[in-house]
Motif scaffolding. Sequence first.
Motif, PDB file in Angstrom:
ATOM      1  N   SER A  45     -14.418   5.072  25.886  1.00  0.00           N
ATOM      2  CA  SER A  45     -14.658   6.087  25.875  1.00  0.00           C
ATOM      3  C   SER A  45     -15.232   6.604  24.488  1.00  0.00           C
ATOM      4  CB  SER A  45     -13.285   6.948  25.994  1.00  0.00           C
ATOM      5  OG  SER A  45     -13.618   8.269  26.708  1.00  0.00           O
ATOM      6  N   ARG A  46     -14.704   7.526  23.828  1.00  0.00           N
ATOM      7  CA  ARG A  46     -15.264   7.805  22.420  1.00  0.00           C
ATOM      8  C   ARG A  46     -15.372   6.687  21.624  1.00  0.00           C
ATOM      9  NH1 ARG A  46     -11.651  12.802  21.108  1.00  0.00           N
ATOM     10  NH2 ARG A  46     -12.087  13.196  23.485  1.00  0.00           N
TER      11      ARG A  46
ATOM     12  N   LYS B 160     -18.221   4.353  22.357  1.00  0.00           N
ATOM     13  CA  LYS B 160     -19.694   4.954  21.637  1.00  0.00           C
ATOM     14  C   LYS B 160     -19.608   4.271  20.433  1.00  0.00           C
ATOM     15  CE  LYS B 160     -18.542   9.670  23.273  1.00  0.00           C
ATOM     16  NZ  LYS B 160     -19.029   9.435  24.791  1.00  0.00           N
TER      17      LYS B 160
ATOM     18  N   GLU C 137     -16.881   2.298  29.048  1.00  0.00           N
ATOM     19  CA  GLU C 137     -17.066   3.785  29.598  1.00  0.00           C
ATOM     20  C   GLU C 137     -17.519   4.716  28.329  1.00  0.00           C
ATOM     21  OE1 GLU C 137     -13.683   4.765  32.194  1.00  0.00           O
ATOM     22  OE2 GLU C 137     -13.426   2.652  32.926  1.00  0.00           O
ATOM     23  N   SER C 138     -18.593   4.199  27.628  1.00  0.00           N
ATOM     24  CA  SER C 138     -18.844   5.096  26.506  1.00  0.00           C
ATOM     25  C   SER C 138     -19.528   6.371  26.954  1.00  0.00           C
ATOM     26  CB  SER C 138     -19.797   4.165  25.515  1.00  0.00           C
ATOM     27  OG  SER C 138     -20.948   3.650  26.368  1.00  0.00           O
TER      28      SER C 138
ATOM     29  N   GLN D 100     -22.261  14.944  30.100  1.00  0.00           N
ATOM     30  CA  GLN D 100     -22.046  15.400  28.927  1.00  0.00           C
ATOM     31  C   GLN D 100     -23.745  15.111  28.351  1.00  0.00           C
ATOM     32  OE1 GLN D 100     -19.545  12.856  26.322  1.00  0.00           O
ATOM     33  NE2 GLN D 100     -19.356  14.963  25.026  1.00  0.00           N
TER      34      GLN D 100
ATOM     35  N   GLU E 140     -18.707  19.522  20.459  1.00  0.00           N
ATOM     36  CA  GLU E 140     -17.258  18.916  20.835  1.00  0.00           C
ATOM     37  C   GLU E 140     -16.683  18.227  19.584  1.00  0.00           C
ATOM     38  OE1 GLU E 140     -16.780  16.514  24.361  1.00  0.00           O
ATOM     39  OE2 GLU E 140     -14.883  15.874  23.630  1.00  0.00           O
TER      40      GLU E 140
ATOM     41  N   TRP F 198     -18.860  12.747  16.003  1.00  0.00           N
ATOM     42  CA  TRP F 198     -19.170  11.437  16.341  1.00  0.00           C
ATOM     43  C   TRP F 198     -20.537  11.174  15.722  1.00  0.00           C
ATOM     44  CZ3 TRP F 198     -17.402  13.437  21.531  1.00  0.00           C
ATOM     45  CH2 TRP F 198     -16.333  13.175  21.777  1.00  0.00           C
TER      46      TRP F 198
ATOM     47  N   TRP G   8     -19.110  13.011  34.250  1.00  0.00           N
ATOM     48  CA  TRP G   8     -19.095  13.190  32.810  1.00  0.00           C
ATOM     49  C   TRP G   8     -19.750  12.083  32.124  1.00  0.00           C
ATOM     50  CZ3 TRP G   8     -19.618  17.656  30.727  1.00  0.00           C
ATOM     51  CH2 TRP G   8     -19.276  18.009  28.965  1.00  0.00           C
ATOM     52  N   LEU G   9     -19.484  10.965  32.442  1.00  0.00           N
ATOM     53  CA  LEU G   9     -20.028   9.893  31.627  1.00  0.00           C
ATOM     54  C   LEU G   9     -21.569   9.501  31.880  1.00  0.00           C
ATOM     55  CD1 LEU G   9     -17.241   7.123  32.313  1.00  0.00           C
ATOM     56  CD2 LEU G   9     -17.661   8.588  30.283  1.00  0.00           C
TER      57      LEU G   9
ATOM     58  N   HIS H 131     -10.237   6.450  34.205  1.00  0.00           N
ATOM     59  CA  HIS H 131     -10.938   6.571  32.862  1.00  0.00           C
ATOM     60  C   HIS H 131     -10.248   5.430  31.697  1.00  0.00           C
ATOM     61  CE1 HIS H 131     -13.857   7.419  29.821  1.00  0.00           C
ATOM     62  NE2 HIS H 131     -13.006   8.107  29.174  1.00  0.00           N
TER      63      HIS H 131
END
Length: 388
Positions: A205-206, A209, A228-229, A251, A259, A262, A302-303, A338
Amino acid sequence: MKYSIILPFLATTILAAPLEQRQAACKVPTTFPTTANAKLPNPFKFFDGTDVKTKADFDCKNQEVSAAIQNQELGTFPPKPSTVTATLSGGTISITASEGGKSVSFSVSVKTPSGTGPFPAIIAYGAASIPVPAGVATITFNNDQIGAQQGQNSRGQGKFFDLYGSGHSAGALTAWAWGVDRVIDALETVNANIDPKRVGVTGCSRNGKGAFVAAALVQRIALGIPQESGSGGAACWRVSDSEKSKGKNIQTSSQIVGENVWFSKNFNAFSTKSNTLATDHHQLAGMVVPRGLIVIENEIDWLGPVSTTACMKAGRLIYKAYGVPDNMGFTGSGNHNHCSFPSNQQSDLTAYINKFLLGQSSANTANIEKGPTANVADYIDWTAPTLS
Ligand code: MCU
């Protein structure tokens, strides 16, 4: 006649040289194009319009891509600090980095397999959410400590910023990659029974990335395993915008800058005009060439499953052009929570770990392109050459 003898010799000599030497003569610009282009930028043209024809050209192209993506999205990725020291005690490596009269220290925990090493390792952001096989060490890296990711108020906080100043241009993803780079410095100096040439990086996820950006920026990483970035990782900004305009709950750059921290503050200027970026994230994959990269995705709107699929298909065109099509794959699958790794992605992950970390050159990593229907031709207006 003369040239037909000399040229192949020259080509072989140049290509046999290590990456740093091949890149030595690159001209890297300091300003970057911001011309609107709805298509994914051509990875085989320099910003000055000349063609990328050889692998050596492409290595130089990667330097300008890196400079552009740092300038517009990520912030500056600093070189190795003047001093880095490390000690090993039990399962903990403590690292101190010093620069300009300031020092910061952080530690990572290491879990090595039993038996005789040195072992390959996977650096996990936070905690690994992929199964790490027996025979591979796990290095747990507290990325939040290096660069905070607690919303806008956390900009410029963390060990990286203690060293370089809270006003440094790096976003958290870049700060974390710097931390990974220092972990590899440490593995090269302490005897942790880990082979620093066989290190992978993962996060979900985050943190996925982050793992993607670390694989791109840290040239000593042998295998990138971003999980799942989505947006900011495996998705291309332009394709995500196109999906958003079709009504998807996805996103985009305009959302992400609000948000969290990053990305660099520099990215704010592009948040509503991602089509003016000099690069896009197919080239983030291109920055990992020729090293290993297995991109794990989910089918959560969202991904941006169409965006990650199209973007990584474009990434695979780059690997193919460079003559290493089997060094990158992407495996997307739906119907799971997720960051909970599903069994149907296991064989793809295993093949990449076997090949790039466990040294099994015969592991079959060919043609792993799994995801929803996405036609990469809709997003590109270039064709990939075969780089000589
Ligand atoms: C997919 O990664 C992020 C996403 O970019 C954010 O918008 C959302 O808030 O959090 C995701 C995540 O990190 O989930 C753990």
